[in-house]
Design a protein around this motif. Sequence first.
Motif, PDB file in Angstrom:
ATOM      1  N   ILE A   1       0.807  -1.220   0.000  1.00 47.73           N
ATOM      2  CA  ILE A   1       0.000   0.000   0.000  1.00 47.73           C
ATOM      3  C   ILE A   1       0.844   1.276   0.000  1.00 47.73           C
ATOM      4  O   ILE A   1       0.351   2.354  -0.321  1.00 47.73           O
ATOM      5  CB  ILE A   1      -1.012  -0.025   1.178  1.00 47.73           C
TER       6      ILE A   1
ATOM      7  N   LEU B   1       2.382   5.136   6.416  1.00 47.45           N
ATOM      8  CA  LEU B   1       1.892   4.371   5.269  1.00 47.45           C
ATOM      9  C   LEU B   1       3.028   3.764   4.450  1.00 47.45           C
ATOM     10  O   LEU B   1       2.902   2.681   3.895  1.00 47.45           O
ATOM     11  CB  LEU B   1       1.088   5.338   4.380  1.00 47.45           C
TER      12      LEU B   1
ATOM     13  N   GLU C   1      -5.249  -4.680   7.419  1.00 50.20           N
ATOM     14  CA  GLU C   1      -6.441  -5.403   6.969  1.00 50.20           C
ATOM     15  C   GLU C   1      -6.294  -5.581   5.469  1.00 50.20           C
ATOM     16  O   GLU C   1      -6.345  -4.603   4.726  1.00 50.20           O
ATOM     17  CB  GLU C   1      -7.676  -4.566   7.316  1.00 50.20           C
TER      18      GLU C   1
ATOM     19  N   TYR D   1      -4.118  -3.061   3.758  1.00 48.80           N
ATOM     20  CA  TYR D   1      -4.352  -1.657   4.102  1.00 48.80           C
ATOM     21  C   TYR D   1      -3.945  -1.442   5.556  1.00 48.80           C
ATOM     22  O   TYR D   1      -3.965  -2.377   6.359  1.00 48.80           O
ATOM     23  CB  TYR D   1      -5.824  -1.283   3.926  1.00 48.80           C
ATOM     24  N   ILE D   2      -3.617  -0.210   5.875  1.00 47.51           N
ATOM     25  CA  ILE D   2      -3.210   0.096   7.244  1.00 47.51           C
ATOM     26  C   ILE D   2      -4.316   0.888   7.923  1.00 47.51           C
ATOM     27  O   ILE D   2      -4.787   1.890   7.380  1.00 47.51           O
ATOM     28  CB  ILE D   2      -1.893   0.882   7.245  1.00 47.51           C
ATOM     29  N   ARG D   3      -4.747   0.404   9.069  1.00 49.55           N
ATOM     30  CA  ARG D   3      -5.886   1.041   9.735  1.00 49.55           C
ATOM     31  C   ARG D   3      -5.483   2.270  10.530  1.00 49.55           C
ATOM     32  O   ARG D   3      -6.265   3.192  10.673  1.00 49.55           O
ATOM     33  CB  ARG D   3      -6.573   0.049  10.665  1.00 49.55           C
TER      34      ARG D   3
ATOM     35  N   GLU E   1     -14.902   0.490  11.712  1.00 49.17           N
ATOM     36  CA  GLU E   1     -13.972   1.305  10.939  1.00 49.17           C
ATOM     37  C   GLU E   1     -13.221   0.389   9.987  1.00 49.17           C
ATOM     38  O   GLU E   1     -12.539  -0.525  10.404  1.00 49.17           O
ATOM     39  CB  GLU E   1     -12.962   1.982  11.871  1.00 49.17           C
ATOM     40  N   SER E   2     -13.365   0.587   8.738  1.00 45.97           N
ATOM     41  CA  SER E   2     -12.722  -0.317   7.807  1.00 45.97           C
ATOM     42  C   SER E   2     -11.756   0.420   6.903  1.00 45.97           C
ATOM     43  O   SER E   2     -12.130   1.264   6.115  1.00 45.97           O
ATOM     44  CB  SER E   2     -13.777  -1.014   6.962  1.00 45.97           C
ATOM     45  N   ALA E   3     -10.485   0.067   7.089  1.00 47.92           N
ATOM     46  CA  ALA E   3      -9.475   0.703   6.244  1.00 47.92           C
ATOM     47  C   ALA E   3      -9.672   0.252   4.806  1.00 47.92           C
ATOM     48  O   ALA E   3      -9.485   1.013   3.865  1.00 47.92           O
ATOM     49  CB  ALA E   3      -8.091   0.330   6.734  1.00 47.92           C
ATOM     50  N   ALA E   4     -10.085  -1.000   4.657  1.00 47.48           N
ATOM     51  CA  ALA E   4     -10.210  -1.536   3.310  1.00 47.48           C
ATOM     52  C   ALA E   4     -11.292  -0.786   2.540  1.00 47.48           C
ATOM     53  O   ALA E   4     -11.160  -0.527   1.352  1.00 47.48           O
ATOM     54  CB  ALA E   4     -10.545  -3.013   3.367  1.00 47.48           C
TER      55      ALA E   4
ATOM     56  N   ASN F   1      -6.555   3.967   2.119  1.00 48.16           N
ATOM     57  CA  ASN F   1      -5.646   4.732   2.946  1.00 48.16           C
ATOM     58  C   ASN F   1      -5.488   6.116   2.346  1.00 48.16           C
ATOM     59  O   ASN F   1      -5.000   6.267   1.240  1.00 48.16           O
ATOM     60  CB  ASN F   1      -4.295   4.036   3.066  1.00 48.16           C
TER      61      ASN F   1
END
Lengths: 774, 316
Positions: free
Chosen positions: A95, A275, A686, A689-691, B3-6, B10
């Motif tokens: 990402i 990121l 996830e 992706y980074i939360r 909360e969903s990053a996907a 980002n």
Amino acid sequence: MSFNKVNKSVKRIDAYEKVTGRAKYGADLKFAGMLYGKVLRTKYPHARILKIDIKKALEYPGVEAVLTARDVPNNQFGVIIRNQQVLAGKETFYIGDGVAVVAARTEEAAERALELIEVKYQELPGIYDPEEAMKEDADRVHKELPGNQVIHHPLRKGDIEEGFARADVILEREYTTQFVEHSYLEPEVVIAVPHEQNSLVTIYGSVQNPYATQNAVASVLQVELSRVRVIQNHLGGSFGGKDEVISSMAARAALLALKTNRPVKMVNSRDESILESYKRHPYRMKYKVGATREGKLVAMEIKAVADSGAYACQTPFVTWRSVVQATGPYEVPHVKTDTYGYYTNNIYTGAMRGYGSPQVIFAQESLMDELATELGMDPLELRLQNIYHNNSITASGQRLDNHKVSLKEVILKAVEASNYREKYAEYNKSQSGDKKRGIGMAISFRGCSLGAEAVDAAAAIIHIQKDGSLDLYSGLAENGQGLKTIFAQIAAEELGIDLDRINFMEVDTSIIPDSGSTVASRSTLIGGNAVRNAARKVKAIIAEFIEEEYGDEFGFKAKDLIFKDNRIYVAEGKDVGDIKEIISFKEMAGKAYNAGVLLSAYGWYKAPEISWDEETGQGNPYFTYVYGCQIAEVEVDTGTGEIEVLKMTAAHDVGRAINPANVKGQIYGGVMMGLGYAIMEELETEEGYIRNTNFDGYLIPTVRDMPEIIPVIVENPDPVGPYGAKSIGEPTLELGSAAIANAVFQATGRRIRSLPLNLERVLIGHSLSKGGNR
Amino acid sequence: MKESAARSGNRQGTSGGDFKDCFRPEDYFTASKYFAPESLKEAVEILEGYGGDLKVLAGGTDLLVEYYERLYEVKGWLDLKNIPGLKEIKVFEDRIEIGPLVTHTELEKSENIKEYYPVLNRAAADVGSPQIRNRGTIGGNIITASPAGDLLAPLMAYDAEFKLVSTRGERIVPVGQFFTGPKRTIISSNEILSRIIIPLPGERTYGSWCKVGKRKALIISSITLALVVKFNKERVIKDIRACLGAVAPTPVEIKEVRKRARGKRIEDLNFSELGELVAERISPIDDIRGTAEYRRDVAREIMINALEEIAEKAAE
């Protein structure tokens, strides 16, 4: 042995400029005509790039250049395996991958231009778990490679089956650790200046390892090393983190600078930093240990798998350190270890303070306590029965006979300072109320410096001006750890001058030889010896000159001279310490200059030989080791899962503390970083992706989370280190998580085998976090 | 609400875009309209004129973070800082009125708040960091209406009311009706919160406050509980309010607690049962600050602890 400048808690030589704001960091720098660079990053962790249209972006007012992978002469770089892309060409692998870079006259224009770049992606399925990556039929992250394995380090000692056959008790446990962000105060900065003083490009910025950056930029640009000059600025923390990510940034800035023929500055925001920058490796570790009923270890079998993320980066070496330290500082006759790194489409992982040790120490030191419980033994006694002493043979077959193996001393000093025995007994009794206390320990041995990773040598230059003031250059870089002060103390000790006469210069790759990276807690040991070597060379020149000038008159030889208090003396009379001044250091420098004497010297130090057999994991991987013990005392609210770390006692053998205050500083900082690793820090991912891309979601400890910290400095001078000094930076961070986990176990009876020990894990025993890590 | 990053991807962060070389707040806003009226009347008129286009600014600790690097998206600002009276805490015979610009630090230091509303006082002390407490205000905390807003459960437990003014007059809304969802309230775009009104608690009122978070400072709550109990002379419970934050889309009162406990002595209550009741009645979600399962477990525990604490205080 008495010293004048070393082994003293002198004030940091860079403190004043830092606290007053006079110190210039990368982001403070400005150059005439400077442009601002920005990176467009991929939308998906794993995708094919079908098309990039930069036309509209190029037309935006103020935009001077837009570059993509096509504009990169050599798009792959890396310190160990060259497979990291400067800009993603056909495919994105994680990402944080950059797709295009823009240089514009204002930051705003650069921002707008990014929005105008049109990229067509085809999203691809990815691999986000190393266990998946290991499977035979798994898709390959890098199609050109035979599989997803980055590295496999085997270690074989004795006969593992025979070992377990002799065991009365066998335990098998699995432990996991998380992605961790370095969280340096200063996000990454690079400024590339084209054609400055005959260099093709000069790189300024928050550079941890100037030579690694120089090598990467030269390789990407396909030019000779002398064409690329890297000058380090003050650094707002690094902890291993400003290496490949800075190399990549520097290469991008250099490309833009050469394209536009103007200086280009790139500054990451915190979101961009989290990121894009590599993290500490998550590990999944299976441990099997066998012991006799009396508590003697007989066999240990370990399988550890590290998530390397999209690139190899430092994975081969990080996992190598894990191999050496995986069994802990214990005599185990039969050992079988397999340590792996696998590619995934997660954020890539690399060097971070500890470098493969915090993970295995968490596992193995938790395991020792589990074994103690199983055997009905006190964890301290179990450790004392099995630890290394002088002449012990390590898992890799090295006999520890060339330095003092002080583990027992270190443990007992920590035990005493923390009042461990009394508290352990007290907390073993039943406790009323929701709040329960516990105390736990962890110990380690740690190989100093690079070991069998790479060439281990460093340079220093001492240059004395004709008024006796001195410029000191080092090939290793101040990363905030206090290197400048330590090196200045060593030079001052040798030459008998005050620290305020020493001007410590920033690293400049065009002046000082490649000294490797400032990593592996090697600076004091390797760089310190180089400074000492330079100082001794200059001192010999001075002594010879003084002998020539005054030897006959006063009747002495060069070797009789004493350098002290900014003066040069000879011994006189019978009593030791009865000395007579020949000349002041300052006056000497003037006379030497007028006599045409060179008062400069290059110092060089190469570490002693080591050896390693990659097939069997046997050899002498490090030439010396340090020993540490940390003891954590905690209070756990069993109603909420909140952990309060009350006290951390940290005993470390540093060989010799060149600057005890600085050693304590390293201990305080390392303990806090270890505490964060233990109870709250976790980069949640996830599907790649980074939360949590900022500090509202990525939690690091605050001052209110800081416990009482008792530093215990143990000194057993090493025969090789300067004045006997060894290492302190990383050992301080690697022990906390296991010590805290062990203390939490005593308090609650709950054994937590996954980091961090967050509220959920402490209260309900497992994390339901949707982060996807586990 | 997961909360969903996907799902959101980002966000491409940026750096320094808003800040350049200037540090006066007024200058940040030059691209948009900026008003700092000197009376409430003037303020509501400006607001009426611009409708929903203006952001009403109190301490800015939420707004400036929400719009970090995107301040240009805000069309205009209505800064309340010059309006007299909004920073006061006034004590009346039957109530206290708190101006919306009273900061967390002021709530923490105020002797009146300490004496009458210790739960609110302690909650204010647990907000963020010293810097945030110095800037952040009670009005801002209410209007932001985060389910995890630390002052909200205490305000609910003390039965606060909010006075809202517009060019068309004013209305008073009880706290229980004010919050409608995460970051949503019933306030209209032409209204300003001008007062927080809290009835003075009688004698024999006791409170307990609990905030659980992943670290000790600068942390958004995983769960909060404000419990306020009023006793009569005979030590019988006249009123009891168990209010929680971060366990539902809005701060919530578990009204069943009142039904079960009113008219009884505290020592006759079954604390575990009430803890279980609270755990059952909340509707927590999984997010980065905690999972639903965790929040239910903890809600039960902290409810029991709070009842124990009050029983102890009441016995003194």
